[in-house]
Design an enzyme around this catalytic site. Structure first.
Site, mmCIF file in Angstrom:
data_model
loop_
_atom_site.group_PDB
_atom_site.id
_atom_site.type_symbol
_atom_site.label_atom_id
_atom_site.label_comp_id
_atom_site.label_asym_id
_atom_site.label_seq_id
_atom_site.Cartn_x
_atom_site.Cartn_y
_atom_site.Cartn_z
ATOM 1 N N LYS A 40 0.825 -1.208 0.000
ATOM 2 C CA LYS A 40 0.000 0.000 0.000
ATOM 3 C C LYS A 40 0.862 1.261 0.000
ATOM 4 O O LYS A 40 1.747 1.409 0.834
ATOM 5 C CB LYS A 40 -0.925 -0.003 1.224
ATOM 6 N N GLY A 45 6.377 0.882 5.760
ATOM 7 C CA GLY A 45 7.286 -0.060 5.102
ATOM 8 C C GLY A 45 7.439 0.221 3.622
ATOM 9 O O GLY A 45 8.543 0.183 3.073
ATOM 10 N N CYS A 46 6.336 0.525 2.977
ATOM 11 C CA CYS A 46 6.357 0.783 1.533
ATOM 12 C C CYS A 46 7.089 2.089 1.225
ATOM 13 O O CYS A 46 7.822 2.175 0.241
ATOM 14 C CB CYS A 46 4.935 0.814 0.977
ATOM 15 N N THR A 47 6.921 3.071 2.085
ATOM 16 C CA THR A 47 7.614 4.345 1.919
ATOM 17 C C THR A 47 9.118 4.137 2.093
ATOM 18 O O THR A 47 9.915 4.623 1.280
ATOM 19 C CB THR A 47 7.080 5.402 2.917
ATOM 20 N N ALA A 50 10.474 2.253 -1.093
ATOM 21 C CA ALA A 50 10.506 3.083 -2.297
ATOM 22 C C ALA A 50 11.529 4.214 -2.170
ATOM 23 O O ALA A 50 12.219 4.538 -3.134
ATOM 24 C CB ALA A 50 9.114 3.625 -2.599
#
Length: 149
Positions: A40, A45-47, A50
């Site tokens: 998401k 975590g995704c931030t 990326a």
């Protein structure tokens, strides 16, 4: 979940990026491609993942890699994520799971004792011929570029 493995040919796909532009696997023909799937946009975590790839983007490009981020988020959410963190690579808004299913990263997940279907955080390295040369199952979100380089 039937995930692509090393040696598998990536099925051709067409999806939309954060700006509604059509992106096809064939656009990357003859190029080395890193396709990273994340659950998401704008979550911690995704931030971290990326941003780590963004911070090492120049080095990845020097190694000849193009990058493509994929989640089931809407174009608007992907655009906000990309603009907020100034990612130099496109993010696919794969709401219909075309790319997610092509790579086989949708399946049962467990989190805090709860089971649900979702995107598994995985990264695929694809060669110039469209064949998977590496799969990273255990992505280290804060050090992901190092796993690739």
């Amino acid at each position: 979940m039937n995930t692509l493995k090393i040696g598998d040919k990536v099925p051709s796909f067409t999806s939309k990026d954060q700006d509604g532009n059509e992106v096809k696997l064939s656009d990357y023909s003859g190029k080395k491609l890193i396709v990273f799937f994340y659950p998401k946009a704008s979550t911690p975590g995704c931030t971290a993942e990326a941003c780590n790839l963004r911070d090492n983007y120049k080095e990845l490009q020097e190694q000849g890699y193009e990058l493509l981020g994929v989640s089931a988020d809407s174009e608007k959410r992907q655009a906000n994520f990309k603009n907020k963190y100034e990612f130099p690579f496109p993010l696919l808004a794969d709401e219909d799971h075309t790319v997610i299913n092509a790579f086989g990263v949708w399946g049962l997940k467990k989190f805090m004792g709860r089971e649900y279907d979702g995107i598994h955080r995985k990264t695929f390295v694809v060669n110039e011929e469209g064949t998977v040369t590496n799969v990273i199952d255990k992505v280290k979100t804060k050090d992901h570029a190092a796993q690739l380089l």
